[in-house]
Design a protein around this motif. Structure first.
Motif, PDB file in Angstrom:
ATOM      1  N   GLU A  83       0.572 178.001  91.546  1.00 11.13           N
ATOM      2  CA  GLU A  83       1.248 178.516  92.731  1.00 11.13           C
ATOM      3  C   GLU A  83       0.296 178.440  93.901  1.00 11.13           C
ATOM      4  OE1 GLU A  83       2.616 182.501  92.158  1.00 11.13           O
ATOM      5  OE2 GLU A  83       3.540 182.042  90.257  1.00 11.13           O
ATOM      6  N   GLY A  84       0.823 178.124  95.053  1.00 12.88           N
ATOM      7  CA  GLY A  84      -0.005 178.113  96.241  1.00 12.88           C
ATOM      8  C   GLY A  84       0.460 177.071  97.226  1.00 12.88           C
ATOM      9  N   TRP A 118       1.019 173.700  99.168  1.00 13.35           N
ATOM     10  CA  TRP A 118       1.280 172.358  98.644  1.00 13.35           C
ATOM     11  C   TRP A 118      -0.009 171.545  98.503  1.00 13.35           C
ATOM     12  CZ3 TRP A 118       5.937 170.482  97.057  1.00 13.35           C
ATOM     13  CH2 TRP A 118       6.058 169.105  96.879  1.00 13.35           C
ATOM     14  N   SER A 119      -0.831 171.519  99.542  1.00 15.15           N
ATOM     15  CA  SER A 119      -2.042 170.695  99.523  1.00 15.15           C
ATOM     16  C   SER A 119      -3.025 171.154  98.450  1.00 15.15           C
ATOM     17  CB  SER A 119      -2.715 170.699 100.896  1.00 15.15           C
ATOM     18  OG  SER A 119      -3.056 172.021 101.276  1.00 15.15           O
ATOM     19  N   GLU A 120      -3.125 172.454  98.230  1.00 11.81           N
ATOM     20  CA  GLU A 120      -4.052 172.966  97.220  1.00 11.81           C
ATOM     21  C   GLU A 120      -3.548 172.697  95.808  1.00 11.81           C
ATOM     22  OE1 GLU A 120      -5.282 177.014  97.951  1.00 11.81           O
ATOM     23  OE2 GLU A 120      -5.387 176.638 100.107  1.00 11.81           O
ATOM     24  N   VAL A 121      -2.247 172.813  95.603  1.00 11.11           N
ATOM     25  CA  VAL A 121      -1.677 172.559  94.280  1.00 11.11           C
ATOM     26  C   VAL A 121      -1.838 171.082  93.909  1.00 11.11           C
ATOM     27  CG1 VAL A 121       0.476 172.498  92.943  1.00 11.11           C
ATOM     28  CG2 VAL A 121      -0.081 174.508  94.334  1.00 11.11           C
ATOM     29  N   THR A 122      -1.510 170.185  94.827  1.00 15.30           N
ATOM     30  CA  THR A 122      -1.636 168.763  94.508  1.00 15.30           C
ATOM     31  C   THR A 122      -3.102 168.365  94.332  1.00 15.30           C
ATOM     32  OG1 THR A 122      -1.483 168.187  96.862  1.00 15.30           O
ATOM     33  CG2 THR A 122       0.545 168.077  95.567  1.00 15.30           C
ATOM     34  N   LYS A 123      -4.008 168.995  95.066  1.00 18.14           N
ATOM     35  CA  LYS A 123      -5.431 168.717  94.880  1.00 18.14           C
ATOM     36  C   LYS A 123      -5.886 169.199  93.507  1.00 18.14           C
ATOM     37  CE  LYS A 123     -10.071 169.322  96.801  1.00 18.14           C
ATOM     38  NZ  LYS A 123     -10.634 169.089  95.495  1.00 18.14           N
ATOM     39  N   ALA A 124      -5.397 170.339  93.072  1.00 22.61           N
ATOM     40  CA  ALA A 124      -5.768 170.857  91.749  1.00 22.61           C
ATOM     41  C   ALA A 124      -5.313 169.897  90.651  1.00 22.61           C
ATOM     42  CB  ALA A 124      -5.162 172.241  91.527  1.00 22.61           C
ATOM     43  N   ILE A 125      -4.092 169.367  90.786  1.00 18.67           N
ATOM     44  CA  ILE A 125      -3.589 168.393  89.806  1.00 18.67           C
ATOM     45  C   ILE A 125      -4.473 167.145  89.828  1.00 18.67           C
ATOM     46  CG2 ILE A 125      -1.652 166.886  89.215  1.00 18.67           C
ATOM     47  CD1 ILE A 125       0.169 169.165  90.428  1.00 18.67           C
ATOM     48  N   THR A 137       3.798 185.894  98.294  1.00 22.43           N
ATOM     49  CA  THR A 137       2.350 185.781  98.383  1.00 22.43           C
ATOM     50  C   THR A 137       1.872 184.826  97.295  1.00 22.43           C
ATOM     51  OG1 THR A 137       2.210 188.052  99.187  1.00 22.43           O
ATOM     52  CG2 THR A 137       0.177 187.067  98.334  1.00 22.43           C
ATOM     53  N   PRO A 138       1.073 183.814  97.650  1.00 24.69           N
ATOM     54  CA  PRO A 138       0.580 182.879  96.634  1.00 24.69           C
ATOM     55  C   PRO A 138      -0.051 183.605  95.455  1.00 24.69           C
ATOM     56  CG  PRO A 138       0.018 182.086  98.805  1.00 24.69           C
ATOM     57  CD  PRO A 138       0.586 183.469  98.988  1.00 24.69           C
ATOM     58  N   GLY A 139       0.320 183.166  94.255  1.00 22.63           N
ATOM     59  CA  GLY A 139      -0.215 183.773  93.035  1.00 22.63           C
ATOM     60  C   GLY A 139       0.606 184.919  92.500  1.00 22.63           C
ATOM     61  N   THR A 140       1.696 185.301  93.193  1.00 22.35           N
ATOM     62  CA  THR A 140       2.504 186.434  92.731  1.00 22.35           C
ATOM     63  C   THR A 140       3.936 186.027  92.391  1.00 22.35           C
ATOM     64  OG1 THR A 140       3.223 187.037  94.964  1.00 22.35           O
ATOM     65  CG2 THR A 140       1.168 188.017  94.172  1.00 22.35           C
TER      66      THR A 140
END
Length: 70
Positions: A9-10, A12-19, A49-52
């Motif tokens: 969760e979070g 868009w840019s952070e989620v795709t970077k994590a993948i 809220t991101p993460g919830t």
């Protein structure tokens, strides 16, 4: 408790970077091929809220199980 696999969760840019980073790490360990299935859900009707995002779902399942005596 989660949908299945790994939930991210979070923003868009952070989620795709994590993948992306996960793929780099696994390839770095020697895997020549990786397959990732992605299910993406977004919403604009309320702020989360991101993460919830899954907290309410988990709470509801726990309430149902408590009522059933599990």
């Amino acid at each position: 408790m989660h949908g299945y696999g790994t939930n991210l969760e979070g923003p868009w840019s952070e989620v795709t970077k994590a993948i992306h980073d996960c793929h780099l790490a696994v390839h770095g360990k020697g895997a020549p091929r990786i397959a990732t299935d992605i299910r993406i859900g977004t919403r604009t009707d309320r702020d989360i809220t991101p993460g919830t995002g899954n907290e309410g779902k988990v709470k509801r399942v726990e309430e149902i199980l408590a009522q059933e005596g599990h």
